[in-house]
Scaffold this motif. Structure first.
Motif, PDB file in Angstrom:
ATOM      1  N   ALA A  34      -2.316   8.855   6.737  1.00 17.05           N
ATOM      2  CA  ALA A  34      -1.261   7.965   7.226  1.00 17.05           C
ATOM      3  C   ALA A  34      -1.386   6.576   6.599  1.00 17.05           C
ATOM      4  O   ALA A  34      -0.373   5.962   6.229  1.00 17.05           O
ATOM      5  N   MET A  35      -2.610   6.089   6.465  1.00 22.52           N
ATOM      6  CA  MET A  35      -2.800   4.769   5.852  1.00 22.52           C
ATOM      7  C   MET A  35      -2.442   4.801   4.367  1.00 22.52           C
ATOM      8  O   MET A  35      -1.842   3.853   3.847  1.00 22.52           O
ATOM      9  N   LYS A  36      -2.802   5.893   3.663  1.00 27.43           N
ATOM     10  CA  LYS A  36      -2.422   6.017   2.248  1.00 27.43           C
ATOM     11  C   LYS A  36      -0.909   6.070   2.109  1.00 27.43           C
ATOM     12  O   LYS A  36      -0.346   5.478   1.185  1.00 27.43           O
ATOM     13  N   SER A  37      -0.252   6.764   3.032  1.00 27.83           N
ATOM     14  CA  SER A  37       1.204   6.838   3.008  1.00 27.83           C
ATOM     15  C   SER A  37       1.822   5.458   3.234  1.00 27.83           C
ATOM     16  O   SER A  37       2.811   5.098   2.588  1.00 27.83           O
ATOM     17  N   ALA A  38       1.245   4.691   4.149  1.00 25.24           N
ATOM     18  CA  ALA A  38       1.760   3.343   4.410  1.00 25.24           C
ATOM     19  C   ALA A  38       1.607   2.448   3.181  1.00 25.24           C
ATOM     20  O   ALA A  38       2.486   1.625   2.885  1.00 25.24           O
ATOM     21  N   LEU A  39       0.504   2.618   2.454  1.00 25.42           N
ATOM     22  CA  LEU A  39       0.313   1.825   1.231  1.00 25.42           C
ATOM     23  C   LEU A  39       1.360   2.150   0.173  1.00 25.42           C
ATOM     24  O   LEU A  39       1.748   1.284  -0.615  1.00 25.42           O
ATOM     25  N   ALA A  40       1.833   3.397   0.154  1.00 24.13           N
ATOM     26  CA  ALA A  40       2.818   3.816  -0.840  1.00 24.13           C
ATOM     27  C   ALA A  40       4.259   3.527  -0.407  1.00 24.13           C
ATOM     28  O   ALA A  40       5.175   3.656  -1.214  1.00 24.13           O
ATOM     29  N   THR A  41       4.466   3.147   0.830  1.00 26.80           N
ATOM     30  CA  THR A  41       5.808   2.900   1.347  1.00 26.80           C
ATOM     31  C   THR A  41       6.264   1.495   0.955  1.00 26.80           C
ATOM     32  O   THR A  41       5.503   0.536   1.067  1.00 26.80           O
ATOM     33  N   PRO A  42       7.506   1.344   0.510  1.00 28.60           N
ATOM     34  CA  PRO A  42       8.013   0.015   0.132  1.00 28.60           C
ATOM     35  C   PRO A  42       7.996  -0.962   1.319  1.00 28.60           C
ATOM     36  O   PRO A  42       8.142  -0.561   2.479  1.00 28.60           O
ATOM     37  N   ASP A  43       7.842  -2.240   0.989  1.00 30.01           N
ATOM     38  CA  ASP A  43       7.761  -3.280   2.017  1.00 30.01           C
ATOM     39  C   ASP A  43       8.982  -3.305   2.926  1.00 30.01           C
ATOM     40  O   ASP A  43       8.850  -3.478   4.140  1.00 30.01           O
ATOM     41  N   ASN A  44      10.179  -3.147   2.354  1.00 36.26           N
ATOM     42  CA  ASN A  44      11.384  -3.246   3.186  1.00 36.26           C
ATOM     43  C   ASN A  44      11.440  -2.120   4.224  1.00 36.26           C
ATOM     44  O   ASN A  44      11.894  -2.327   5.341  1.00 36.26           O
ATOM     45  N   VAL A  45      10.945  -0.934   3.893  1.00 31.75           N
ATOM     46  CA  VAL A  45      10.931   0.170   4.852  1.00 31.75           C
ATOM     47  C   VAL A  45       9.927  -0.126   5.963  1.00 31.75           C
ATOM     48  O   VAL A  45      10.234   0.064   7.152  1.00 31.75           O
ATOM     49  N   LEU A  46       8.756  -0.606   5.602  1.00 34.57           N
ATOM     50  CA  LEU A  46       7.756  -0.966   6.613  1.00 34.57           C
ATOM     51  C   LEU A  46       8.270  -2.073   7.522  1.00 34.57           C
ATOM     52  O   LEU A  46       8.048  -2.052   8.730  1.00 34.57           O
ATOM     53  N   ARG A  47       8.973  -3.037   6.937  1.00 35.02           N
ATOM     54  CA  ARG A  47       9.521  -4.144   7.722  1.00 35.02           C
ATOM     55  C   ARG A  47      10.552  -3.643   8.728  1.00 35.02           C
ATOM     56  O   ARG A  47      10.533  -4.029   9.904  1.00 35.02           O
ATOM     57  N   ILE A  48      11.435  -2.755   8.292  1.00 34.40           N
ATOM     58  CA  ILE A  48      12.462  -2.216   9.190  1.00 34.40           C
ATOM     59  C   ILE A  48      11.817  -1.408  10.310  1.00 34.40           C
ATOM     60  O   ILE A  48      12.183  -1.549  11.487  1.00 34.40           O
ATOM     61  N   VAL A  49      10.845  -0.565   9.974  1.00 33.53           N
ATOM     62  CA  VAL A  49      10.150   0.226  10.996  1.00 33.53           C
ATOM     63  C   VAL A  49       9.439  -0.698  11.986  1.00 33.53           C
ATOM     64  O   VAL A  49       9.467  -0.467  13.198  1.00 33.53           O
TER      65      VAL A  49
END
Length: 66
Positions: A34-49
């Motif tokens: 899950a942490m590796k997946s979060a590192l690969a996720t774009p910033d804007n997607v993480l921000r929206i989530v």
């Protein structure tokens, strides 16, 4: 003298630590993925989530405290 709001905040942080610790204890490999997946996720997607999660949490607290 502590306020009730501050005590509730500290209890909430404690619950967060308990849940996070249980997830790491129950399935460390899944948490690592899950942490590796979060590192690969774009910033804007993480921000929206993050914003959606924060709003959902506030709505839940608001309903419970009414």
């Amino acid at each position: 003298m502590r306020s009730i709001a501050f005590t509730d905040f500290i209890v909430g942080v404690g619950i967060l630590f308990v849940l996070e610790g249980l997830m790491f204890a129950a399935s460390p490999a899944w948490m690592r993925r899950a942490m590796k997946s979060a590192l690969a996720t774009p910033d804007n997607v993480l921000r929206i989530v993050g914003i959606v999660s924060a709003v959902a949490g506030l709505v839940l607290i608001w309903f419970l405290r009414r």
